[in-house]
Design a protein around this motif. Sequence first.
Motif, PDB file in Angstrom:
ATOM      1  N   GLN A   1      25.165 -13.353 -25.448  1.00  0.00           N
ATOM      2  CA  GLN A   1      26.530 -13.251 -24.939  1.00  0.00           C
ATOM      3  C   GLN A   1      26.933 -11.810 -24.679  1.00  0.00           C
ATOM      4  O   GLN A   1      27.970 -11.571 -24.075  1.00  0.00           O
ATOM      5  N   GLU A   2      26.126 -10.864 -25.147  1.00  0.00           N
ATOM      6  CA  GLU A   2      26.385  -9.451 -24.875  1.00  0.00           C
ATOM      7  C   GLU A   2      25.577  -9.032 -23.660  1.00  0.00           C
ATOM      8  O   GLU A   2      24.348  -9.133 -23.657  1.00  0.00           O
ATOM      9  N   THR A   3      26.228  -8.527 -22.635  1.00  0.00           N
ATOM     10  CA  THR A   3      25.547  -8.174 -21.398  1.00  0.00           C
ATOM     11  C   THR A   3      24.549  -7.054 -21.605  1.00  0.00           C
ATOM     12  O   THR A   3      23.479  -7.047 -20.993  1.00  0.00           O
ATOM     13  N   ASP A   4      24.847  -6.083 -22.475  1.00  0.00           N
ATOM     14  CA  ASP A   4      23.961  -4.940 -22.634  1.00  0.00           C
ATOM     15  C   ASP A   4      22.675  -5.278 -23.369  1.00  0.00           C
ATOM     16  O   ASP A   4      21.821  -4.423 -23.542  1.00  0.00           O
TER      17      ASP A   4
ATOM     18  N   ILE B   1      13.346 -16.228 -20.939  1.00  0.00           N
ATOM     19  CA  ILE B   1      14.382 -16.757 -20.058  1.00  0.00           C
ATOM     20  C   ILE B   1      15.703 -16.612 -20.785  1.00  0.00           C
ATOM     21  O   ILE B   1      15.916 -17.222 -21.832  1.00  0.00           O
ATOM     22  N   VAL B   2      16.574 -15.751 -20.267  1.00  0.00           N
ATOM     23  CA  VAL B   2      17.827 -15.424 -20.924  1.00  0.00           C
ATOM     24  C   VAL B   2      18.968 -16.131 -20.212  1.00  0.00           C
ATOM     25  O   VAL B   2      19.048 -16.107 -18.985  1.00  0.00           O
ATOM     26  N   VAL B   3      19.830 -16.745 -20.979  1.00  0.00           N
ATOM     27  CA  VAL B   3      21.002 -17.430 -20.430  1.00  0.00           C
ATOM     28  C   VAL B   3      22.242 -16.862 -21.109  1.00  0.00           C
ATOM     29  O   VAL B   3      22.392 -16.963 -22.325  1.00  0.00           O
ATOM     30  N   ASN B   4      23.089 -16.231 -20.318  1.00  0.00           N
ATOM     31  CA  ASN B   4      24.396 -15.787 -20.785  1.00  0.00           C
ATOM     32  C   ASN B   4      25.418 -16.818 -20.307  1.00  0.00           C
ATOM     33  O   ASN B   4      25.708 -16.899 -19.110  1.00  0.00           O
ATOM     34  N   PRO B   5      25.954 -17.634 -21.218  1.00  0.00           N
ATOM     35  CA  PRO B   5      26.832 -18.729 -20.764  1.00  0.00           C
ATOM     36  C   PRO B   5      28.072 -18.247 -20.033  1.00  0.00           C
ATOM     37  O   PRO B   5      28.552 -18.911 -19.116  1.00  0.00           O
ATOM     38  N   PHE B   6      28.593 -17.078 -20.413  1.00  0.00           N
ATOM     39  CA  PHE B   6      29.811 -16.592 -19.768  1.00  0.00           C
ATOM     40  C   PHE B   6      29.530 -16.160 -18.332  1.00  0.00           C
ATOM     41  O   PHE B   6      30.263 -16.521 -17.406  1.00  0.00           O
TER      42      PHE B   6
ATOM     43  N   GLY C   1      36.289 -13.435 -20.430  1.00  0.00           N
ATOM     44  CA  GLY C   1      37.258 -12.958 -19.465  1.00  0.00           C
ATOM     45  C   GLY C   1      36.721 -11.859 -18.569  1.00  0.00           C
ATOM     46  O   GLY C   1      37.008 -11.824 -17.365  1.00  0.00           O
ATOM     47  N   HIS C   2      35.904 -10.966 -19.147  1.00  0.00           N
ATOM     48  CA  HIS C   2      35.267  -9.930 -18.343  1.00  0.00           C
ATOM     49  C   HIS C   2      34.421 -10.546 -17.232  1.00  0.00           C
ATOM     50  O   HIS C   2      34.503 -10.144 -16.062  1.00  0.00           O
ATOM     51  N   ALA C   3      33.581 -11.500 -17.618  1.00  0.00           N
ATOM     52  CA  ALA C   3      32.658 -12.094 -16.650  1.00  0.00           C
ATOM     53  C   ALA C   3      33.414 -12.809 -15.533  1.00  0.00           C
ATOM     54  O   ALA C   3      33.081 -12.663 -14.345  1.00  0.00           O
ATOM     55  N   ILE C   4      34.448 -13.578 -15.889  1.00  0.00           N
ATOM     56  CA  ILE C   4      35.203 -14.316 -14.883  1.00  0.00           C
ATOM     57  C   ILE C   4      35.947 -13.356 -13.952  1.00  0.00           C
ATOM     58  O   ILE C   4      35.923 -13.498 -12.723  1.00  0.00           O
ATOM     59  N   THR C   5      36.603 -12.367 -14.535  1.00  0.00           N
ATOM     60  CA  THR C   5      37.394 -11.434 -13.721  1.00  0.00           C
ATOM     61  C   THR C   5      36.524 -10.657 -12.756  1.00  0.00           C
ATOM     62  O   THR C   5      36.860 -10.510 -11.562  1.00  0.00           O
TER      63      THR C   5
END
Length: 571
Positions: free
Chosen positions: A229-232, A244-249, A300-304
């Motif tokens: 869930q952390e982008t970095d 295989i990485v999945v970031n749900p946001f 919220g970061h990802a959506i915005t």
Amino acid sequence: MTNVFYLVLRRMRVPLIIVTIVYTVCTSVLALVPGVDANGQPTPGMGLFHAFYVISYTGTTIGFGEIPVPYSGAQRLWLTVSIYATVIGWSFSIVNLLALLQDPGFQNAVRSARFNNHIRGMREPFYIVAGCGETGAMVCHGLDRVGLRFVIIEPDPVRFEELRLEQFSFDPPMARSDASQADSLIAAGLLKPNCRGVMALAPADETNLDIAVNVGMLRRGLPTLARIQETDMDTAHGVFLNDIVVNPFERFAEHLVSAIIAPERYLAREILTGLPGMPLPEAHHPPAGHWVMCGYGRFGHAITEALRAFGLTVSVIDHSHYDGGQQVDIKGRGTEPGVLAAAGIEHANGIVAGHRDDRRNLAIAAHARELNPDIFIVTRQNQRSSAPLFEAFEGDLAMEPSKLVAREFLAVITTPLLARYLAYLRNQDEPVCSQLVTKLSTLRPGYVPETWSLVMNEPTAPAVVRQIREGVEVTVGHLMADPRHESEPLWLKPLVHARDDKTMINPGKGLRLAEGDEVLFVGSAEARRRQEFTLVNDTMLTFVITGEDRSSGGLLWRWMTQRRAHSAARS
């Protein structure tokens, strides 16, 4: 079982020594105590064998009596002492044994021994699910539905006991340990050749990173599917090419933008990656224009960022990040009076309630609907237990992180070729995607169809392989024909054909198959079952190729032949 025996011997050492001493003393003394005969005359002691026999049934409270002759007073006196001594010795041993059985260390040792024996005995391909919360449980049920084995590693004792109550078609091996430790992964069968992959679904991103690193070092080349869930942290997983990485946001943000840009493409993807047998997903048409984002955390970061990258305007409402130099427009949570109005909710086209609290998200959504009945509402659902509340609210689109990750992982595991088709679908226009949605909706009306891959080899398609080796031309169309009526197609569609490094999307019916080819199909469960008859039965395969019945066959074939004849007569 070495640890179990060691614990038993260590904890029961003193009780066993006491019982041994008591029996030895009681038996030895009784063997020497003189007795009496039938005439009352003194006799020598009864000896070790008879004394051990008498102490055995006396100590166990069976009590056969004084045989073969009544005992002397001295023997009765010593037997009285022996009765209390052996009962006390056995009672002390039983109390210690019960305490040992209830000891957490002993229970863990027994559980570990059973787990290790189960792992050693597994011969089928299996996956390791590290962390079995809500997402892990969905993945396990999905694997169980398609007949794939799995091993569970869960450190939380409460969650571990809950997993033992889950209903699976088989009893999966479960270990209560930390999957970030290499020993736990090795004990779960990581080094076994039939281990097909590891799914890192722990709550903490750091734990999932440790799991990926351990797998990459111990089994380089083994696929690792990790939720982060952390982008970095994405780049850290990229060290190992099979991760295989999945970031749900971020993934949901991509889906939301896709639904705005191309709703038919979004719907086609939802159907293809959905769980088979579930109701077909509804068509969503999120509008373009102005959006309101409540909550500016990772979600919220990802959506915005995704909405603004598409050119939409977004008003962000957040409380904790307002004074931190973030791009937050209004301070608040969205539930306070006047906050939504200040964000322009009356004229907004859509709103995203993206807090970690489900009830707060529902309160925001309900308030937004009161202020703007036509607004498109996206809600974030964090807990599966909140599903009845979200269903009662009837929002336009709900984001459930655990469900999104589970569907993504299951799609990759069960049908690896599906990723290639989804990559192709990403570049298609709306008319093409609309035709695909119409076709998918008719394969299993009202429900998500199944997707499966077929490899043209002896274990999967023995009849096809035999025909190919004999020089007979077998095509994709032959695998689409109904073995009961060769002129009628099955309710399925070929999506991908793979041969060596070459891939063909939407292969035609006339494509000739070769040994080793792999074909991805989508269709109903009934169509898949009928196709399996063609794959394994030479007579049925010959029938769909030539249309001729060249063998009287068995009872099943004769029944199918008669049924075709009756159908032809009625028509």
